[in-house]
Design an enzyme around this catalytic site. Structure first.
Site, mmCIF file in Angstrom:
data_model
loop_
_atom_site.group_PDB
_atom_site.id
_atom_site.type_symbol
_atom_site.label_atom_id
_atom_site.label_comp_id
_atom_site.label_asym_id
_atom_site.label_seq_id
_atom_site.Cartn_x
_atom_site.Cartn_y
_atom_site.Cartn_z
ATOM 1 N N THR A 1 0.829 -1.204 0.000
ATOM 2 C CA THR A 1 0.000 0.000 0.000
ATOM 3 C C THR A 1 0.866 1.257 0.000
ATOM 4 O OG1 THR A 1 -0.177 0.061 2.410
ATOM 5 C CG2 THR A 1 -1.861 -1.194 1.235
ATOM 6 N N ASP A 2 0.229 2.363 -0.384
ATOM 7 C CA ASP A 2 0.933 3.642 -0.416
ATOM 8 C C ASP A 2 0.518 4.494 0.783
ATOM 9 O OD1 ASP A 2 -1.596 4.639 -1.025
ATOM 10 O OD2 ASP A 2 -1.160 4.906 -3.155
ATOM 11 N N GLN A 3 0.909 5.760 0.803
ATOM 12 C CA GLN A 3 0.593 6.644 1.934
ATOM 13 C C GLN A 3 -0.899 6.875 2.091
ATOM 14 O OE1 GLN A 3 3.166 10.146 1.489
ATOM 15 N NE2 GLN A 3 3.667 9.823 3.633
ATOM 16 N N VAL B 1 -3.961 2.676 0.098
ATOM 17 C CA VAL B 1 -4.492 1.820 -0.965
ATOM 18 C C VAL B 1 -3.333 1.112 -1.664
ATOM 19 C CG1 VAL B 1 -6.528 3.284 -1.313
ATOM 20 C CG2 VAL B 1 -4.510 3.647 -2.726
#
Length: 147
Positions: free
Chosen positions: A15-17, A20
Protein backbone atom coordinates in the site's frame (compact mmCIF):
# COMPACT_ATOMS: atom_id res chain seq x y z
CA UNK A 1 -12.84 -20.90 -21.90
CA UNK A 2 -10.88 -21.73 -18.79
CA UNK A 3 -10.74 -19.10 -16.04
CA UNK A 4 -8.10 -19.45 -13.35
CA UNK A 5 -8.59 -17.95 -9.89
CA UNK A 6 -5.95 -16.91 -7.37
CA UNK A 7 -6.43 -15.14 -4.04
CA UNK A 8 -3.89 -12.84 -2.44
CA UNK A 9 -4.08 -11.13 0.93
CA UNK A 10 -3.06 -7.50 0.56
CA UNK A 11 0.07 -6.85 2.60
CA UNK A 12 0.88 -3.53 4.25
CA UNK A 13 4.03 -3.15 2.11
CA UNK A 14 1.84 -3.16 -1.04
CA UNK A 15 0.00 0.00 0.00
CA UNK A 16 0.93 3.64 -0.42
CA UNK A 17 0.59 6.64 1.93
CA UNK A 18 -3.10 6.84 1.11
CA UNK A 19 -3.59 3.30 2.41
CA UNK A 20 -4.49 1.82 -0.97
CA UNK A 21 -2.62 -0.72 -3.05
CA UNK A 22 0.13 0.97 -5.03
CA UNK A 23 -0.75 0.73 -8.74
CA UNK A 24 2.34 -1.23 -9.83
CA UNK A 25 1.44 -4.10 -7.51
CA UNK A 26 -1.53 -4.93 -9.73
CA UNK A 27 0.94 -5.75 -12.52
CA UNK A 28 2.70 -8.21 -10.20
CA UNK A 29 -0.68 -9.74 -9.32
CA UNK A 30 -1.50 -10.06 -13.03
CA UNK A 31 1.72 -12.06 -13.42
CA UNK A 32 0.71 -14.26 -10.48
CA UNK A 33 -2.64 -14.82 -12.18
CA UNK A 34 -0.98 -15.71 -15.47
CA UNK A 35 1.41 -18.20 -13.88
CA UNK A 36 -1.51 -19.70 -11.92
CA UNK A 37 -3.42 -20.18 -15.17
CA UNK A 38 -0.39 -21.89 -16.74
CA UNK A 39 -0.15 -24.13 -13.67
CA UNK A 40 -3.89 -24.88 -13.81
CA UNK A 41 -3.43 -25.95 -17.43
CA UNK A 42 -0.80 -28.45 -16.23
CA UNK A 43 2.38 -26.63 -17.17
CA UNK A 44 5.26 -24.85 -15.45
CA UNK A 45 6.67 -21.62 -16.82
CA UNK A 46 9.98 -22.14 -14.96
CA UNK A 47 10.45 -25.42 -16.87
CA UNK A 48 9.99 -23.56 -20.17
CA UNK A 49 12.70 -21.11 -19.10
CA UNK A 50 15.03 -24.03 -18.35
CA UNK A 51 14.55 -25.02 -22.00
CA UNK A 52 15.82 -21.57 -23.05
CA UNK A 53 12.42 -20.04 -23.83
CA UNK A 54 11.07 -16.87 -22.23
CA UNK A 55 7.81 -14.99 -22.69
CA UNK A 56 8.34 -11.21 -22.58
CA UNK A 57 5.48 -8.74 -22.33
CA UNK A 58 4.73 -6.94 -25.60
CA UNK A 59 1.91 -4.81 -24.26
CA UNK A 60 0.12 -4.32 -20.96
CA UNK A 61 -3.04 -2.48 -20.04
CA UNK A 62 -4.71 -1.82 -16.68
CA UNK A 63 -7.90 0.06 -15.78
CA UNK A 64 -8.35 0.78 -12.10
CA UNK A 65 -11.96 0.68 -10.86
CA UNK A 66 -11.92 0.49 -7.04
CA UNK A 67 -9.06 0.60 -4.55
CA UNK A 68 -7.90 -2.38 -2.56
CA UNK A 69 -6.55 -1.77 0.94
CA UNK A 70 -4.33 -3.47 3.49
CA UNK A 71 -6.07 -6.55 4.87
CA UNK A 72 -8.36 -6.98 1.84
CA UNK A 73 -8.28 -10.19 -0.14
CA UNK A 74 -7.69 -9.70 -3.85
CA UNK A 75 -9.19 -12.33 -6.15
CA UNK A 76 -7.49 -12.52 -9.54
CA UNK A 77 -9.35 -14.11 -12.44
CA UNK A 78 -7.22 -14.84 -15.52
CA UNK A 79 -7.95 -16.36 -18.92
CA UNK A 80 -6.52 -16.59 -22.43
CA UNK A 81 -8.39 -14.01 -24.52
CA UNK A 82 -6.48 -14.57 -27.79
CA UNK A 83 -3.92 -17.07 -29.01
CA UNK A 84 -2.47 -17.45 -32.51
CA UNK A 85 0.30 -20.01 -31.96
CA UNK A 86 2.94 -17.37 -31.31
CA UNK A 87 1.30 -14.55 -29.33
CA UNK A 88 -1.01 -14.87 -26.33
CA UNK A 89 -3.26 -12.22 -24.85
CA UNK A 90 -4.25 -12.78 -21.23
CA UNK A 91 -7.14 -10.93 -19.62
CA UNK A 92 -7.45 -10.19 -15.93
CA UNK A 93 -10.12 -9.13 -13.51
CA UNK A 94 -9.18 -8.39 -9.91
CA UNK A 95 -11.91 -8.18 -7.29
CA UNK A 96 -11.89 -6.92 -3.72
CA UNK A 97 -13.12 -8.93 -0.73
CA UNK A 98 -16.70 -7.74 -1.34
CA UNK A 99 -16.65 -9.11 -4.89
CA UNK A 100 -16.42 -5.64 -6.42
CA UNK A 101 -14.34 -5.22 -9.56
CA UNK A 102 -11.12 -3.39 -8.67
CA UNK A 103 -9.19 -3.75 -11.96
CA UNK A 104 -9.50 -4.99 -15.52
CA UNK A 105 -6.38 -5.60 -17.52
CA UNK A 106 -4.63 -7.46 -20.27
CA UNK A 107 -1.12 -8.43 -21.26
CA UNK A 108 0.24 -9.62 -24.59
CA UNK A 109 3.17 -12.05 -24.64
CA UNK A 110 5.28 -13.87 -27.19
CA UNK A 111 7.54 -16.86 -26.61
CA UNK A 112 11.12 -16.28 -27.76
CA UNK A 113 14.48 -18.00 -27.57
CA UNK A 114 16.30 -16.50 -24.60
CA UNK A 115 19.65 -16.17 -26.38
CA UNK A 116 18.39 -14.55 -29.60
CA UNK A 117 14.92 -13.19 -28.75
CA UNK A 118 13.66 -14.85 -31.94
CA UNK A 119 9.96 -15.82 -31.68
CA UNK A 120 9.10 -19.51 -31.61
CA UNK A 121 6.01 -21.44 -32.55
CA UNK A 122 4.44 -23.11 -29.52
CA UNK A 123 2.85 -25.62 -31.88
CA UNK A 124 6.28 -26.85 -32.96
CA UNK A 125 8.28 -26.38 -29.77
CA UNK A 126 5.64 -27.16 -27.10
CA UNK A 127 2.75 -28.98 -28.80
CA UNK A 128 1.07 -29.85 -25.48
CA UNK A 129 0.96 -26.17 -24.47
CA UNK A 130 -0.33 -25.27 -27.92
CA UNK A 131 -3.23 -27.74 -27.64
CA UNK A 132 -4.03 -26.63 -24.10
CA UNK A 133 -4.14 -22.98 -25.19
CA UNK A 134 -6.41 -23.82 -28.12
CA UNK A 135 -8.78 -25.46 -25.64
CA UNK A 136 -8.46 -22.66 -23.05
CA UNK A 137 -8.84 -19.61 -25.31
CA UNK A 138 -12.01 -17.56 -25.14
CA UNK A 139 -14.43 -18.62 -27.88
CA UNK A 140 -17.31 -16.65 -29.47
CA UNK A 141 -19.87 -18.79 -27.61
CA UNK A 142 -18.26 -17.69 -24.32
CA UNK A 143 -19.36 -14.13 -25.16
CA UNK A 144 -22.98 -15.26 -25.46
CA UNK A 145 -22.84 -16.98 -22.06
CA UNK A 146 -21.68 -13.77 -20.36
CA UNK A 147 -24.52 -11.63 -21.77
Amino acid sequence: MIISTREIEVRYAETDQMGVVYHANYLVWMELGRTQLIKDLGFNYAEMEKDGIISPVLDIQASYKKPLRYGDTATIKTWVEEYDGIRSVYKYEIFNGNGELALTGSSKHVCVKKDSFRPISLKRSFPDWHEAYLQAVKKPEDEKEQV
